[in-house]
Design an enzyme around this catalytic site. Structure first.
Site, PDB file in Angstrom:
ATOM      1  N   LYS A 188       0.732  -1.153   0.150  1.00 35.04           N
ATOM      2  CA  LYS A 188      -0.078   0.032  -0.021  1.00 35.04           C
ATOM      3  C   LYS A 188       0.967   1.090  -0.067  1.00 35.04           C
ATOM      4  O   LYS A 188       1.944   1.183   0.827  1.00 35.04           O
ATOM      5  CB  LYS A 188      -0.854  -0.197   1.390  1.00 35.04           C
ATOM      6  CG  LYS A 188      -1.767   1.321   1.369  1.00 35.04           C
ATOM      7  CD  LYS A 188      -2.937   1.206   2.264  1.00 35.04           C
ATOM      8  CE  LYS A 188      -2.470   1.248   3.736  1.00 35.04           C
ATOM      9  NZ  LYS A 188      -2.066   2.712   3.877  1.00 35.04           N
ATOM     10  N   GLU A 212      -9.205   7.562   3.982  1.00 31.79           N
ATOM     11  CA  GLU A 212      -9.246   7.960   5.290  1.00 31.79           C
ATOM     12  C   GLU A 212      -9.905   9.364   5.643  1.00 31.79           C
ATOM     13  O   GLU A 212      -9.439  10.185   4.873  1.00 31.79           O
ATOM     14  CB  GLU A 212      -7.808   7.756   5.535  1.00 31.79           C
ATOM     15  CG  GLU A 212      -7.689   8.179   7.170  1.00 31.79           C
ATOM     16  CD  GLU A 212      -6.323   7.887   7.653  1.00 31.79           C
ATOM     17  OE1 GLU A 212      -5.254   6.929   7.138  1.00 31.79           O
ATOM     18  OE2 GLU A 212      -5.922   8.093   8.627  1.00 31.79           O
TER      19      GLU A 212
HETATM   20  O1  KIV Z   1      -0.735   2.473   8.738  1.00 31.30           O
HETATM   21  C1  KIV Z   1      -2.016   2.228   9.018  1.00 31.30           C
HETATM   22  O2  KIV Z   1      -2.262   1.473   9.799  1.00 31.30           O
HETATM   23  C2  KIV Z   1      -3.179   2.610   7.761  1.00 31.30           C
HETATM   24  C3  KIV Z   1      -4.544   2.335   8.257  1.00 31.30           C
HETATM   25  C4  KIV Z   1      -4.893   3.469   9.210  1.00 31.30           C
HETATM   26  C5  KIV Z   1      -5.183   2.530   6.900  1.00 31.30           C
HETATM   27  O3  KIV Z   1      -2.697   3.018   6.866  1.00 31.30           O
END
Ligand code: KIV
Length: 279
Positions: free
Chosen positions: A118, A186
């Site tokens: 991600k 978010e």
């Molecule tokens: O770093 C994380 O835990 C995240 C989530 C809050 C989506 O990116």
């Protein structure tokens, strides 16, 4: 369908196919024991860079390193049979160029065994997302409040209000077009997240983005109530484990100081106990 019905690993393409279906359940995990618990109930386990704040006491996610993500990623993969493990790319490891992003994403995937990464950013990261996807790296995008940009956003504020909604919509379209298999939304107004979810062909996974998203994500330690001093509006506390841990530690300290622990039950004798003979 829940992730528990079979141990077949869930793939990014399975997540994409769940668009508009039963909501996708996602939680963070950073360790093997927590990954085992999350794996029983969730479709996606996110090794978020929130690990820096949650486990390492950092003030923001900006100090998280690639080595930290790889170490926690390996631990989570060891504890996962079914859920899709997605690992965050930390600040400074992907923004410079698509080639930099690929080199570091490839390390994450090869060294942890996770199936996806991600990264944060919309229009600005679209070229990089397309570059990674074309080279075999499935990407979950992350738009709206992007915590790695806390210093330019001026804090952890709700994004997309008023005229800013157009920017968020543009970001959403850009990451979907670039080939992301899903996108985290978010801290967006629920109406805007609904609009984005309807507009995109990829699943949206909300955190502080209302009920209309195709799935939800929370930081595990937040929803378990492991902190007493962190209560953002979007976190529902499903447990009070911080309080339970505090009570257990206090009980232990009292018993040690009073020489009430350990009792013979938790001690060893010189001669091992002989099993009782029946009859
Ligand atoms: O770093 C994380 O835990 C995240 C989530 C809050 C989506 O990116």
């Amino acid at each position: 369908m829940s992730a528990t019905s079979q141990a077949k690993p869930i793939l990014p393409s399975d997540i994409l196919a769940r668009k508009g279906g039963v909501p996708l359940v996602t939680l963070t995990a950073y360790t093997t024991p927590m990954a085992r618990l999350v794996d029983k109930h969730c479709d996606i386990t996110l090794v978020g860079d929130s690990v820096g704040m949650v486990l390492h006491g950092l003030p923001t996610t900006l100090g998280v390193t690639l080595e930290m993500m790889i170490m926690h990623g390996k631990a989570v993969v060891r504890g996962t049979a079914s859920a899709l493990v997605v690992i965050d790319m930390p600040f400074g490891t992907y923004e410079k160029s698509p080639a930099q992003a690929f080199a570091n994403a490839a390390r994450i995937i090869a060294e942890t065994g996770a199936a996806a990464v991600k990264l944060e950013g919309g229009v600005i990261m679209a070229e990089t997302i397309a570059f990674l996807v074309a080279r075999g790296v499935p990407v979950m995008a992350h738009i709206g409040l992007t915590p790695q940009a806390v210093n330019t956003l001026g804090g952890y504020k709700v994004q997309g209000r008023g005229a800013d909604a157009a920017r968020v919509l543009e970001d959403a379209h850009a990451v979907a077009k670039a080939g992301a298999f899903s996108v985290v939304l978010e801290k967006l107004p629920a109406e805007l997240a609904d609009q984005v979810t309807t507009a995109l062909h990829i699943p949206t996974i909300g955190i502080g983005a209302g009920l209309a998203c195709d799935g939800q994500v929370l930081v595990l330690d937040d929803m378990l109530g492991l902190f007493s001093d962190f209560h953002p509006k979007f976190v529902k506390r499903y447990g009070e484990l911080g309080h339970a841990a505090d009570q257990a530690i206090a009980h232990y300290a009292t018993e040690v100081r009073a020489r009430q622990f350990p009792t013979p039950e938790h001690s060893y004798a010189m001669a091992p106990a002989t099993p009782a003979v029946k009859g």
